[in-house]
Design a protein around this motif. Structure first.
Motif, PDB file in Angstrom:
ATOM      1  N   UNK A  28       0.816  -1.208   0.000  1.00  0.00           N
ATOM      2  CA  UNK A  28       0.000   0.000   0.000  1.00  0.00           C
ATOM      3  C   UNK A  28       0.851   1.261   0.000  1.00  0.00           C
ATOM      4  N   UNK A  29       0.339   2.265  -0.699  1.00  0.00           N
ATOM      5  CA  UNK A  29       0.898   3.608  -0.643  1.00  0.00           C
ATOM      6  C   UNK A  29      -0.141   4.497   0.016  1.00  0.00           C
ATOM      7  N   UNK A  30       0.305   5.333   0.934  1.00  0.00           N
ATOM      8  CA  UNK A  30      -0.600   6.207   1.672  1.00  0.00           C
ATOM      9  C   UNK A  30      -0.345   7.654   1.284  1.00  0.00           C
ATOM     10  N   UNK A  31      -1.431   8.423   1.257  1.00  0.00           N
ATOM     11  CA  UNK A  31      -1.358   9.828   0.872  1.00  0.00           C
ATOM     12  C   UNK A  31      -1.441  10.725   2.096  1.00  0.00           C
ATOM     13  N   UNK A  32      -0.377  11.476   2.312  1.00  0.00           N
ATOM     14  CA  UNK A  32      -0.303  12.441   3.414  1.00  0.00           C
ATOM     15  C   UNK A  32      -0.216  13.848   2.809  1.00  0.00           C
ATOM     16  N   UNK A  33      -1.276  14.249   2.101  1.00  0.00           N
ATOM     17  CA  UNK A  33      -1.251  15.506   1.357  1.00  0.00           C
ATOM     18  C   UNK A  33      -0.935  16.715   2.231  1.00  0.00           C
ATOM     19  N   UNK A  34      -1.417  16.723   3.464  1.00  0.00           N
ATOM     20  CA  UNK A  34      -1.159  17.868   4.353  1.00  0.00           C
ATOM     21  C   UNK A  34       0.201  17.779   5.039  1.00  0.00           C
ATOM     22  N   UNK A  35       0.811  16.615   5.019  1.00  0.00           N
ATOM     23  CA  UNK A  35       2.132  16.439   5.620  1.00  0.00           C
ATOM     24  C   UNK A  35       2.125  16.246   7.126  1.00  0.00           C
ATOM     25  N   UNK A  36       0.959  16.032   7.718  1.00  0.00           N
ATOM     26  CA  UNK A  36       0.875  15.903   9.182  1.00  0.00           C
ATOM     27  C   UNK A  36       1.571  14.644   9.700  1.00  0.00           C
ATOM     28  N   UNK A  37       1.409  13.531   9.002  1.00  0.00           N
ATOM     29  CA  UNK A  37       2.047  12.283   9.443  1.00  0.00           C
ATOM     30  C   UNK A  37       3.557  12.377   9.193  1.00  0.00           C
ATOM     31  N   UNK A  38       3.935  12.908   8.038  1.00  0.00           N
ATOM     32  CA  UNK A  38       5.370  13.128   7.768  1.00  0.00           C
ATOM     33  C   UNK A  38       5.984  13.955   8.891  1.00  0.00           C
ATOM     34  N   UNK A  39       5.295  14.990   9.301  1.00  0.00           N
ATOM     35  CA  UNK A  39       5.783  15.852  10.371  1.00  0.00           C
ATOM     36  C   UNK A  39       5.897  15.089  11.692  1.00  0.00           C
ATOM     37  N   UNK A  40       4.885  14.295  12.027  1.00  0.00           N
ATOM     38  CA  UNK A  40       4.889  13.532  13.280  1.00  0.00           C
ATOM     39  C   UNK A  40       6.035  12.517  13.324  1.00  0.00           C
ATOM     40  N   UNK A  41       6.465  12.039  12.160  1.00  0.00           N
ATOM     41  CA  UNK A  41       7.557  11.069  12.070  1.00  0.00           C
ATOM     42  C   UNK A  41       8.893  11.741  11.747  1.00  0.00           C
ATOM     43  N   UNK A  42       8.941  13.045  11.909  1.00  0.00           N
ATOM     44  CA  UNK A  42      10.149  13.817  11.613  1.00  0.00           C
ATOM     45  C   UNK A  42      10.657  13.490  10.206  1.00  0.00           C
ATOM     46  N   UNK A  43       9.722  13.432   9.265  1.00  0.00           N
ATOM     47  CA  UNK A  43      10.053  13.073   7.890  1.00  0.00           C
ATOM     48  C   UNK A  43       9.655  14.185   6.919  1.00  0.00           C
ATOM     49  N   UNK A  44       9.722  15.424   7.377  1.00  0.00           N
ATOM     50  CA  UNK A  44       9.341  16.544   6.535  1.00  0.00           C
ATOM     51  C   UNK A  44      10.443  17.591   6.567  1.00  0.00           C
ATOM     52  N   UNK A  45      10.889  17.995   5.396  1.00  0.00           N
ATOM     53  CA  UNK A  45      11.918  19.033   5.321  1.00  0.00           C
ATOM     54  C   UNK A  45      11.247  20.372   5.643  1.00  0.00           C
ATOM     55  N   UNK A  46      11.736  21.081   6.667  1.00  0.00           N
ATOM     56  CA  UNK A  46      11.122  22.356   7.035  1.00  0.00           C
ATOM     57  C   UNK A  46      11.132  23.351   5.859  1.00  0.00           C
ATOM     58  N   UNK A  47      10.248  24.267   5.910  1.00  0.00           N
ATOM     59  CA  UNK A  47      10.069  25.335   4.923  1.00  0.00           C
ATOM     60  C   UNK A  47       9.530  24.832   3.594  1.00  0.00           C
ATOM     61  N   UNK A  48      10.221  23.917   2.920  1.00  0.00           N
ATOM     62  CA  UNK A  48       9.721  23.440   1.623  1.00  0.00           C
ATOM     63  C   UNK A  48       8.696  22.315   1.785  1.00  0.00           C
ATOM     64  N   UNK A  49       8.639  21.736   2.981  1.00  0.00           N
ATOM     65  CA  UNK A  49       7.621  20.745   3.358  1.00  0.00           C
ATOM     66  C   UNK A  49       7.521  19.561   2.390  1.00  0.00           C
ATOM     67  N   UNK A  50       8.662  19.118   1.908  1.00  0.00           N
ATOM     68  CA  UNK A  50       8.744  17.901   1.092  1.00  0.00           C
ATOM     69  C   UNK A  50       9.180  16.778   2.020  1.00  0.00           C
ATOM     70  N   UNK A  51       8.590  15.588   1.870  1.00  0.00           N
ATOM     71  CA  UNK A  51       9.027  14.477   2.717  1.00  0.00           C
ATOM     72  C   UNK A  51      10.501  14.137   2.509  1.00  0.00           C
ATOM     73  N   UNK A  52      11.146  13.831   3.613  1.00  0.00           N
ATOM     74  CA  UNK A  52      12.510  13.305   3.577  1.00  0.00           C
ATOM     75  C   UNK A  52      12.432  11.841   3.160  1.00  0.00           C
TER      76      UNK A  52
END
Length: 158
Positions: free
Chosen positions: A90-114
């Motif tokens: 499965x692939x999951x969609x985190x369009x708002x980036x909230x889960x990426x953020x909770x898992x420290x998987x979001x690049x600040x400012x540009x908000x692209x997943x790491x």
């Protein structure tokens, strides 16, 4: 940075390519899993990473470990990506980036997943994390090594 080993992974619910919402605590209840975060479908490194997970999917299944990919792409894009590369997970969609953020998987400012991969045990405690933005194959190899190590620990404790 990443979530530290020994820390309970945050629960979440996201739309999935299965057509249903995926909730970690329900869909992987009592089951270990690999959650990998990646920047974008159809990009060179992300495609290579997804295909590496696909190619070694049987090994993860032998360890009884689910594989889940998460990015900020929408479900229609994920479905095309999944179909084009015959991805068996499965692939999951985190369009708002909230889960990426909770898992420290979001690049600040540009908000692209790491590009970061987690191994969660059956209680969803982080057992391993691997982060490398530009090397996809290492993510899969590190998770296989981690699973082999966990398996050998179980064997030596028996």
């Amino acid at each position: 940075m990443s979530l530290k080993p020994g820390k309970k992974a945050p629960d979440f619910t996201l739309p999935s390519t299965s057509g249903k919402n995926f909730t970690l605590s329900q869909n992987c209840k009592g089951k270990a899993c690999i959650i990998y975060f990646y920047p974008k479908d159809f990009t060179r490194v992300c495609t290579a990473e997804a295909c590496d997970f696909r190619n070694l999917f049987g090994a993860f299944r032998n360890f009884d470990v689910a594989v889940i990919g998460i990015s900020r792409d929408d479900i229609p894009t994920h479905l095309k990506f999944q179909k084009e590369y015959n991805l068996p997970f499965e692939l999951l969609s985190d369009e708002k980036g909230n889960v990426c953020n909770a898992y420290d998987a979001l690049i600040p400012l540009i908000r692209i997943p790491k590009r970061i991969t987690y191994f969660l045990d059956k209680e969803h405690v982080v057992r391993a994390a691997f982060s490398d933005m530009f090397e996809s194959k290492a993510h899969v190899n590190e998770m296989i090594k981690t699973l082999q190590s966990e398996e050998s620990k179980k064997s030596s404790n028996s």
